[in-house]
Scaffold this motif. Structure first.
Motif, PDB file in Angstrom:
ATOM      1  N   LEU A  70      -5.577  22.398  10.007  1.00  0.00           N
ATOM      2  CA  LEU A  70      -7.176  22.150  10.175  1.00  0.00           C
ATOM      3  C   LEU A  70      -7.369  21.121  10.966  1.00  0.00           C
ATOM      4  CD1 LEU A  70      -8.316  23.299   6.588  1.00  0.00           C
ATOM      5  CD2 LEU A  70      -8.966  23.926   8.307  1.00  0.00           C
ATOM      6  N   SER A  71      -6.451  19.864  10.875  1.00  0.00           N
ATOM      7  CA  SER A  71      -6.782  18.377  11.751  1.00  0.00           C
ATOM      8  C   SER A  71      -6.388  18.896  12.550  1.00  0.00           C
ATOM      9  CB  SER A  71      -5.970  17.416  11.311  1.00  0.00           C
ATOM     10  OG  SER A  71      -6.541  17.359   9.935  1.00  0.00           O
ATOM     11  N   PHE A 113     -15.130  23.852   6.041  1.00  0.00           N
ATOM     12  CA  PHE A 113     -15.164  24.657   6.744  1.00  0.00           C
ATOM     13  C   PHE A 113     -15.707  26.191   6.205  1.00  0.00           C
ATOM     14  CE2 PHE A 113     -11.357  24.936   4.608  1.00  0.00           C
ATOM     15  CZ  PHE A 113     -10.028  27.012   4.970  1.00  0.00           C
ATOM     16  N   THR A 141     -11.386  14.425   3.651  1.00  0.00           N
ATOM     17  CA  THR A 141     -12.018  15.580   3.411  1.00  0.00           C
ATOM     18  C   THR A 141     -12.731  16.034   4.401  1.00  0.00           C
ATOM     19  OG1 THR A 141     -13.233  14.319   0.794  1.00  0.00           O
ATOM     20  CG2 THR A 141     -13.586  17.249   1.930  1.00  0.00           C
ATOM     21  N   ILE A 142     -12.139  17.880   4.228  1.00  0.00           N
ATOM     22  CA  ILE A 142     -12.402  18.652   5.293  1.00  0.00           C
ATOM     23  C   ILE A 142     -13.073  19.989   4.682  1.00  0.00           C
ATOM     24  CG2 ILE A 142     -11.939  20.732   6.846  1.00  0.00           C
ATOM     25  CD1 ILE A 142      -8.997  18.815   7.501  1.00  0.00           C
ATOM     26  N   THR A 171     -12.112  16.939  -4.179  1.00  0.00           N
ATOM     27  CA  THR A 171     -12.516  17.853  -4.083  1.00  0.00           C
ATOM     28  C   THR A 171     -12.920  18.772  -4.589  1.00  0.00           C
ATOM     29  OG1 THR A 171     -10.444  18.838  -3.478  1.00  0.00           O
ATOM     30  CG2 THR A 171     -12.065  17.933  -1.185  1.00  0.00           C
ATOM     31  N   ARG A 200      -8.947  18.683   0.114  1.00  0.00           N
ATOM     32  CA  ARG A 200      -8.708  17.379   0.900  1.00  0.00           C
ATOM     33  C   ARG A 200      -8.043  17.175   1.958  1.00  0.00           C
ATOM     34  NH1 ARG A 200      -4.367  14.128  -3.812  1.00  0.00           N
ATOM     35  NH2 ARG A 200      -4.282  12.653  -2.429  1.00  0.00           N
ATOM     36  N   ASN A 201      -7.936  16.718   2.451  1.00  0.00           N
ATOM     37  CA  ASN A 201      -6.818  16.203   3.258  1.00  0.00           C
ATOM     38  C   ASN A 201      -5.689  15.526   2.912  1.00  0.00           C
ATOM     39  OD1 ASN A 201      -6.061  15.593   6.512  1.00  0.00           O
ATOM     40  ND2 ASN A 201      -7.724  14.876   7.179  1.00  0.00           N
ATOM     41  N   SER A 233      -3.515  21.138   5.750  1.00  0.00           N
ATOM     42  CA  SER A 233      -4.444  19.961   6.012  1.00  0.00           C
ATOM     43  C   SER A 233      -4.038  19.823   7.859  1.00  0.00           C
ATOM     44  CB  SER A 233      -4.023  18.928   5.498  1.00  0.00           C
ATOM     45  OG  SER A 233      -4.659  19.183   4.282  1.00  0.00           O
ATOM     46  N   LEU A 235     -15.911  23.600  11.248  1.00  0.00           N
ATOM     47  CA  LEU A 235     -14.266  23.210  11.245  1.00  0.00           C
ATOM     48  C   LEU A 235     -15.434  21.511  11.327  1.00  0.00           C
ATOM     49  CD1 LEU A 235     -12.051  22.519  10.027  1.00  0.00           C
ATOM     50  CD2 LEU A 235     -11.477  22.509  12.605  1.00  0.00           C
ATOM     51  N   GLU A 236     -15.516  20.807   9.877  1.00  0.00           N
ATOM     52  CA  GLU A 236     -16.278  19.982   9.506  1.00  0.00           C
ATOM     53  C   GLU A 236     -15.728  18.546   9.106  1.00  0.00           C
ATOM     54  OE1 GLU A 236     -20.604  17.888   8.802  1.00  0.00           O
ATOM     55  OE2 GLU A 236     -19.945  20.245   8.395  1.00  0.00           O
ATOM     56  N   ARG A 237     -14.775  17.639   9.489  1.00  0.00           N
ATOM     57  CA  ARG A 237     -14.005  16.172   8.987  1.00  0.00           C
ATOM     58  C   ARG A 237     -14.862  15.229   8.487  1.00  0.00           C
ATOM     59  NH1 ARG A 237      -9.432  13.279   9.289  1.00  0.00           N
ATOM     60  NH2 ARG A 237      -8.415  15.244  10.768  1.00  0.00           N
TER      61      ARG A 237
END
Length: 340
Positions: free
Chosen positions: A181-182, A123, A120-121, A216, A170-171, A178, A113-115
């Motif tokens: 994930l965040s 994973f 944008t995320i 994205t 897209r975050n 989102s 999991l990477e911001r």
């Protein structure tokens, strides 16, 4: 020896079957539990008429009432007679539900999991089975949002790697996936998805390529570039990748790696924000030149939000240049992607 046949249905579902040497596509499909349209099995009725988008095959025996010479020359086939000589992509003129094909369900664990930026995320999911879904680069999966009954559609952003699949999303503030994930997601959390979906995918490369990505919308293009980097690129290809703000430009290192491996590949980035420090400001259309369209001798792939897709299509039409093939996918937050 067997060949892998991608059966692409009208509703965007793709299923893969293994076809033995000398076996017909229809027989391979039915052996796999997929009931493609079929009636006579003798090449006489035309019920199983389909279109082979790529691959080599023996068309078999049939009568002209079932398949005319012009249809055969254009790539149409009768699956009851078609015997593949290589891997093939076959478009079936029916829905997956009618053919009892459906999509496959996969489960796995959040592995990365990477911001990548505020917007944008990235994973990846390690699949429980250790295998990976077969999909055409450009297609997407429907992911179940943990803790809800909702589903979100995300394009695969890379070819499968050792039982892992990757996504770039897209975050969206307040978005179901989102937010999960965040705020709540942790490596090791369970995830499920169905795949593959969509008719937006890389076709056989026969002429130069043009990729246009917004935000994205880069994800499916990255999967396509993965395939080209693996198999080679015999023709020129150019990507224009546009975002709203400087910070939204992500994964440029991957694009640089592709460019280093493929001498025929070039890319340009642009940022819409007028206050940007980026050397190329404006929208993708501002950096889409007539030479990129090669007088129409180009296959174009476009992915981004609806406004971008519509703007690019209008721009190309205004230039008076019609690409030999123009495949596009528009997406909206929280909605499934739609391709053409």
């Amino acid at each position: 020896m067997s060949h892998t046949i991608a059966l692409s249905f009208e509703d965007g579902v793709t299923r893969f079957v293994s076809c033995d040497e000398g076996e017909t596509v229809a027989d391979a499909a039915y052996r796999s539990g997929i009931n493609v349209p079929l009636d006579c099995r003798d090449g006489a009725c035309g019920t199983c008429k389909s279109y082979c988008e790529s691959g080599a095959y023996d068309a078999g025996d049939y009568i002209e009432d079932a398949l005319t010479p012009d249809e055969a020359a254009a790539g149409h086939v009768l699956t009851c007679q078609m015997r593949p000589k290589s891997d093939c992509v076959v478009k079936i003129a029916a829905s997956s539900a009618l053919c009892k094909a459906g999509v496959s369900r996969f489960s796995g664990r959040l592995a990365r999991l990477e911001r990548l930026s505020a917007s944008t995320i990235g994973f990846s999911i390690a699949l429980d089975t250790g295998g990976a879904p077969a999909f055409l680069p450009g297609q997407y999966a429907n992911l179940s949002v943990p803790g809800t009954g909702e589903v979100r559609a995300y394009s695969f952003s890379a070819l499968p790697r050792e039982g892992h699949v990757e996504f770039l999303v897209r975050n969206i503030p307040g978005g179901r996936m989102s937010t999960w994930l965040s705020e709540r997601a942790r490596v090791g959390d369970a995830l499920t998805f169905t795949a593959p979906m969509g008719s937006f995918y890389l076709r056989p490369v026969t002429r130069r390529l043009l990729f246009l990505a917004g935000g994205t919308g880069l994800a499916p293009v990255l999967a396509m570039l993965d395939l080209l980097a693996r198999d080679g690129l015999p023709v020129p290809a150019h990507l224009v990748y546009g975002v709203t703000a400087d910070a939204d430009l992500v994964l440029l290192d991957r694009l640089e790696q592709v460019a280093a491996r493929l001498p025929h590949f070039t890319f340009a980035t642009c940022v819409a924000d007028p206050a940007s420090a980026h050397p190329r400001k404006g929208y993708v259309t501002h950096h889409l030149a007539p030479e990129h369209l090669a007088g129409g001798a180009v296959d174009a792939y476009l992915c981004g939000p609806p406004a971008m897709v519509d703007a690019v299509r209008a721009h190309v039409q205004a230039l008076g240049i019609t690409p030999a093939a123009f495949h596009y996918e528009r997406f909206s937050p929280g909605l499934e992607a739609k391709a053409a």
